[in-house]
Scaffold this motif. Structure first.
Motif, mmCIF file in Angstrom:
data_model
loop_
_atom_site.group_PDB
_atom_site.id
_atom_site.type_symbol
_atom_site.label_atom_id
_atom_site.label_comp_id
_atom_site.label_asym_id
_atom_site.label_seq_id
_atom_site.Cartn_x
_atom_site.Cartn_y
_atom_site.Cartn_z
ATOM 1 N N THR A 186 85.594 48.389 4.519
ATOM 2 C CA THR A 186 84.262 47.997 4.087
ATOM 3 C C THR A 186 83.216 48.366 5.121
ATOM 4 N N HIS B 150 89.622 43.605 -0.481
ATOM 5 C CA HIS B 150 88.260 43.750 0.046
ATOM 6 C C HIS B 150 87.326 44.373 -0.992
ATOM 7 N N ASN C 280 87.490 43.544 6.642
ATOM 8 C CA ASN C 280 88.337 44.713 6.413
ATOM 9 C C ASN C 280 87.602 45.952 6.914
ATOM 10 N N PRO D 192 84.696 40.480 2.772
ATOM 11 C CA PRO D 192 85.048 41.909 2.710
ATOM 12 C C PRO D 192 84.816 42.624 4.025
#
Length: 234
Positions: free
Chosen positions: A118, A31, A115, A112
């Motif tokens: 993030t 990520h 995840n 990203p």
């Protein structure tokens, strides 16, 4: 693996960037890699647009001008003239999250925002920034945002307001993560069951969903900043 499901080979896998080892501990890095890639792409696009600014804009300049102008109009309509100075921040948040969301639709890339690390980072940034705005605006009087309209209610309102503010990054991060991760899993399932007919028709639907999630994050950030700028009750 993503949520226990197979996925096509990603660019991060090809470059051996899915994981890194720090002090002997294996840490997921995929990520972070795609977040950096997203930032690099946006920086390059911004540089190209900046170098090619003209009175008669080209296609790329038209797109960016339309996005920023729409965001500016929306922010100023909602927050008034006080919100104009926050347009770069809010536009940056929307464009960055939107771009990260879209990466999940590109073969070889991953979103990203699918995840939790993030989305938590983005949500904590929002928590810090809107409270910093409130403190800079009202100084010590900003505390009255947490005490309620009556001094007799302070013992009750203060802990409730603190919990309410701390729950905002939890809500922001889980909402964005849950929706984007869910879309990624559904797309993988459709790709496995029907590689062409199952994925192409839902691309438009997921594009709308990813756009809406970026807009919701942007809108809530704007609302929190607007609330921090309002005169505290005391």
């Amino acid at each position: 693996m993503a949520g226990g499901l197979p996925h096509p080979v990603l660019l991060s896998t090809f470059l051996n960037m899915d994981e890194v080892v720090i002090n002997g501990q294996v840490i997921e890095f995929k990520h972070v890699f795609f977040s950096w890639l997203c930032m690099a792409i946006l920086f390059v696009l911004a540089y190209i647009v900046r170098r090619r600014l003209t009175l008669v804009p080209g296609q790329m300049q038209n797109v960016f001008e339309a996005v920023v102008d729409t965001i500016e109009t929306f922010v100023c309509t909602t927050m008034g003239e006080a919100g104009r100075k926050f347009v770069p921040l809010l536009a940056g948040i929307f464009i960055y999250i939107f771009a990260m969301n879209l990466m999940g639709l590109v073969p070889g890339l991953d979103a990203p925002t699918a995840n939790l690390n993030t989305t938590v980072c983005m949500a904590l940034f929002v928590l810090v920034i809107y409270n910093a705005v409130g403190l800079m605006k009202w100084k010590a009087h900003y505390i009255y945002h947490f005490t309620g309209p009556s001094k007799y209610l302070i013992p009750l309102m203060f802990p409730l307001e603190v919990v309410s503010h701390l729950s905002r990054p939890v809500s922001l991060s889980l909402r964005l993560f849950g929706n984007i991760r869910g879309e990624e899993i559904v797309m993988i399932l459709f790709f496995v069951m029907a590689p062409i007919l199952g994925t192409i028709p839902i691309y438009a639907l997921f594009l709308l969903g990813k756009t809406m999630q970026a807009f919701v994050f942007f809108m809530l950030t704007m609302t929190y900043i607007k609330g921090a700028l309002e005169a505290p009750e005391h």
